[in-house]
Write a protein that holds these residues in place. Structure first.
Motif, mmCIF file in Angstrom:
data_model
loop_
_atom_site.group_PDB
_atom_site.id
_atom_site.type_symbol
_atom_site.label_atom_id
_atom_site.label_comp_id
_atom_site.label_asym_id
_atom_site.label_seq_id
_atom_site.Cartn_x
_atom_site.Cartn_y
_atom_site.Cartn_z
ATOM 1 N N GLY A 6 8.896 51.343 -42.189
ATOM 2 C CA GLY A 6 10.121 50.617 -41.150
ATOM 3 C C GLY A 6 8.568 50.222 -40.178
ATOM 4 N N VAL A 7 7.391 50.634 -40.084
ATOM 5 C CA VAL A 7 6.593 49.414 -39.595
ATOM 6 C C VAL A 7 5.935 49.224 -40.324
ATOM 7 N N THR A 8 5.196 48.107 -39.222
ATOM 8 C CA THR A 8 4.684 47.179 -40.185
ATOM 9 C C THR A 8 3.369 47.218 -39.452
ATOM 10 N N LEU A 9 2.017 45.990 -40.270
ATOM 11 C CA LEU A 9 1.123 45.769 -39.105
ATOM 12 C C LEU A 9 1.056 43.731 -38.790
ATOM 13 N N ARG A 10 0.923 44.105 -37.965
ATOM 14 C CA ARG A 10 0.581 42.482 -36.548
ATOM 15 C C ARG A 10 -0.385 42.100 -37.461
ATOM 16 N N ASP A 11 -1.360 43.136 -36.944
ATOM 17 C CA ASP A 11 -2.978 42.928 -37.483
ATOM 18 C C ASP A 11 -3.719 43.836 -37.481
ATOM 19 N N THR A 54 12.304 45.714 -30.267
ATOM 20 C CA THR A 54 10.674 45.249 -31.496
ATOM 21 C C THR A 54 9.497 45.978 -30.751
ATOM 22 N N LEU A 55 9.029 47.226 -31.096
ATOM 23 C CA LEU A 55 7.830 47.922 -29.895
ATOM 24 C C LEU A 55 7.070 47.225 -30.862
ATOM 25 N N ALA A 56 6.040 47.140 -30.287
ATOM 26 C CA ALA A 56 5.058 47.115 -30.643
ATOM 27 C C ALA A 56 3.484 48.081 -29.563
ATOM 28 N N VAL A 57 2.362 48.315 -30.556
ATOM 29 C CA VAL A 57 1.606 48.504 -29.918
ATOM 30 C C VAL A 57 -0.093 48.113 -30.618
ATOM 31 N N ARG A 58 -0.902 47.990 -29.964
ATOM 32 C CA ARG A 58 -2.606 47.630 -29.788
ATOM 33 C C ARG A 58 -2.812 48.083 -29.716
ATOM 34 N N TRP A 59 -3.618 49.321 -30.432
ATOM 35 C CA TRP A 59 -4.522 50.881 -30.719
ATOM 36 C C TRP A 59 -5.582 50.170 -30.547
ATOM 37 N N VAL A 87 -5.913 53.922 -36.938
ATOM 38 C CA VAL A 87 -4.933 54.848 -36.292
ATOM 39 C C VAL A 87 -3.378 53.738 -36.524
ATOM 40 N N ALA A 88 -4.042 52.380 -36.880
ATOM 41 C CA ALA A 88 -2.953 51.226 -37.470
ATOM 42 C C ALA A 88 -2.476 51.151 -39.111
ATOM 43 N N ALA A 89 -3.850 52.309 -39.455
ATOM 44 C CA ALA A 89 -3.690 51.715 -41.159
ATOM 45 C C ALA A 89 -2.475 53.353 -41.290
ATOM 46 N N GLN A 90 -3.178 54.202 -40.375
ATOM 47 C CA GLN A 90 -2.476 55.433 -40.593
ATOM 48 C C GLN A 90 -0.486 55.345 -40.168
ATOM 49 N N LEU A 91 -0.660 54.415 -39.329
ATOM 50 C CA LEU A 91 1.265 54.319 -38.791
ATOM 51 C C LEU A 91 1.841 53.768 -40.095
ATOM 52 N N GLU A 92 0.775 52.749 -40.536
ATOM 53 C CA GLU A 92 2.083 52.041 -41.724
ATOM 54 C C GLU A 92 2.572 52.415 -42.743
ATOM 55 N N ALA A 93 2.120 53.465 -43.115
ATOM 56 C CA ALA A 93 2.839 54.282 -43.573
ATOM 57 C C ALA A 93 4.278 54.875 -43.813
ATOM 58 N N ILE A 94 4.733 54.986 -41.997
ATOM 59 C CA ILE A 94 5.935 54.862 -41.503
ATOM 60 C C ILE A 94 7.130 54.010 -42.211
ATOM 61 N N ARG A 132 -5.033 45.722 -35.950
ATOM 62 C CA ARG A 132 -5.082 47.388 -35.051
ATOM 63 C C ARG A 132 -3.085 47.385 -34.069
ATOM 64 N N THR A 133 -2.352 46.202 -34.848
ATOM 65 C CA THR A 133 -1.197 46.146 -33.421
ATOM 66 C C THR A 133 -0.565 46.417 -34.911
ATOM 67 N N VAL A 134 0.703 47.641 -34.552
ATOM 68 C CA VAL A 134 2.277 48.085 -35.473
ATOM 69 C C VAL A 134 2.705 48.110 -34.685
ATOM 70 N N GLN A 135 3.873 47.183 -35.249
ATOM 71 C CA GLN A 135 5.567 46.895 -34.701
ATOM 72 C C GLN A 135 6.527 47.819 -35.560
ATOM 73 N N VAL A 136 7.578 47.515 -34.900
ATOM 74 C CA VAL A 136 9.281 48.879 -35.928
ATOM 75 C C VAL A 136 10.175 47.808 -34.602
ATOM 76 N N THR A 137 11.395 47.921 -35.581
ATOM 77 C CA THR A 137 12.076 47.599 -34.872
ATOM 78 C C THR A 137 13.676 48.335 -34.635
ATOM 79 N N GLY A 138 14.669 48.591 -33.488
ATOM 80 C CA GLY A 138 15.323 49.632 -34.383
ATOM 81 C C GLY A 138 15.547 49.731 -32.584
ATOM 82 N N PRO A 139 16.943 50.322 -31.771
ATOM 83 C CA PRO A 139 17.225 50.540 -30.919
ATOM 84 C C PRO A 139 16.480 51.381 -29.687
ATOM 85 N N VAL A 140 16.074 51.391 -29.059
ATOM 86 C CA VAL A 140 15.574 51.193 -28.270
ATOM 87 C C VAL A 140 15.402 52.905 -27.841
#
Length: 278
Positions: free
Chosen positions: A239-244, A220-225, A230-237, A246-254
């Motif tokens: 598999g990408v979800t919000l932790r809060d 799981t990759l998490a990025v705090r912006w 930015v987080a709001a736009q990325l949530e549209a991808i 400003r922070t997005v996370q997504v899970t998959g092979p590295v």
């Protein structure tokens, strides 16, 4: 023995300021020459240790920094962008070792030109809740592809970050951070001799140590912006979800996460239009 070199710029011998590493900066052309010489030292070391092929990826900013006509003649070069795998473009399991030249510490560290990919826009990053920056992400991705990282050069803070991530990596401090834009420098000739020796040592170790097995298990990759937009736009991808907010996370092979993160940065750049190091 095939060796891959990922070459960043902030951790290059002698460079301490944005003007040294950004196109248009008053010392950028000098910085390009310094970067090329650090890379050449690593190439020489790899070849001396038995490498039969050396591929260099220009991994900084525009990815058009290395002076092509001054690069060691036996080295191949990946240059320009976009690149689907960014700082690790063309790395595959056919390679036997990765060398990281000119790398820097992650956002929040008091290292020379410290940041994680995008200046202040990225406040923090985690892989399976382990804090990381460019060093950790490159190491994790290469390892997941089945290729060991065996050497890193940069300032002392970057070297300590790599050692904390993997104590087996040979590290070369070419400067000692005094603050984010100041350092005590090793003499250039001494630093490049150390890079050459460390590259040779790393490649020799790779020839005798077991390789990591390719790993497709999910992480799981998490990025705090800095910016919630930015987080709001990325949530549209997908598999990408919000932790809060400003922070997005997504899970998959590295390796998949590494490629997806490149898309994250392109979205963030279009939303913020913010220059690094500001």
């Amino acid at each position: 023995m095939q060796v891959y070199i990922s070459a960043d710029m902030e951790g290059v011998t002698g460079l301490v300021a944005a003007q040294d590493v950004q196109a248009g900066g008053q010392d950028y052309q000098h910085g390009r020459a310094m970067m090329t010489e650090d890379v050449n030292a690593a190439v020489r070391g790899a070849l001396a240790a038995g490498a039969t092929r050396v591929l260099v990826n220009d991994a900084h900013s525009t990815m058009r920094n290395l002076l092509v006509d001054q690069l060691y003649p036996e080295a191949e070069l990946v240059r320009g962008k976009p690149k689907r795998m960014g700082m690790l473009e063309d790395l595959d399991p056919e390679f036997d070792a990765v060398l990281c030249v000119g790398y820097h510490s992650r956002a929040g560290a008091l290292g020379v030109l410290s940041h994680s990919y995008m200046g202040h826009e990225i406040e923090d990053m985690w892989l399976d809740d382990r804090p990381m920056g460019e060093i950790g992400f490159a190491h994790a991705t290469a390892t997941a592809l089945g290729v060991p990282v065996v050497m890193l050069s940069g300032d002392d803070v970057a070297c300590a970050e790599m050692t904390a991530w993997d104590a087996e990596v040979v590290t070369v401090p070419v400067k000692y951070a005094r603050d984010r834009f100041s350092a005590r420098l090793r003499p250039a000739a001494e630093a490049r001799k150390a890079i050459e020796e460390a590259a040779a040592e790393g490649v020799r170790r790779a020839a005798f140590q077991p390789r990591p097995s390719p790993d497709e298990s999910p992480a799981t990759l998490a990025v705090r912006w800095q910016s919630a937009s930015v987080a709001a736009q990325l949530e549209a991808i997908p598999g990408v979800t919000l932790r809060d907010s400003r922070t997005v996370q997504v899970t998959g092979p590295v390796p998949q996460l590494f490629r997806l993160f490149g898309i994250f940065m392109r979205v963030a750049s279009s939303v913020t239009d913010q220059q690094p190091y500001c």
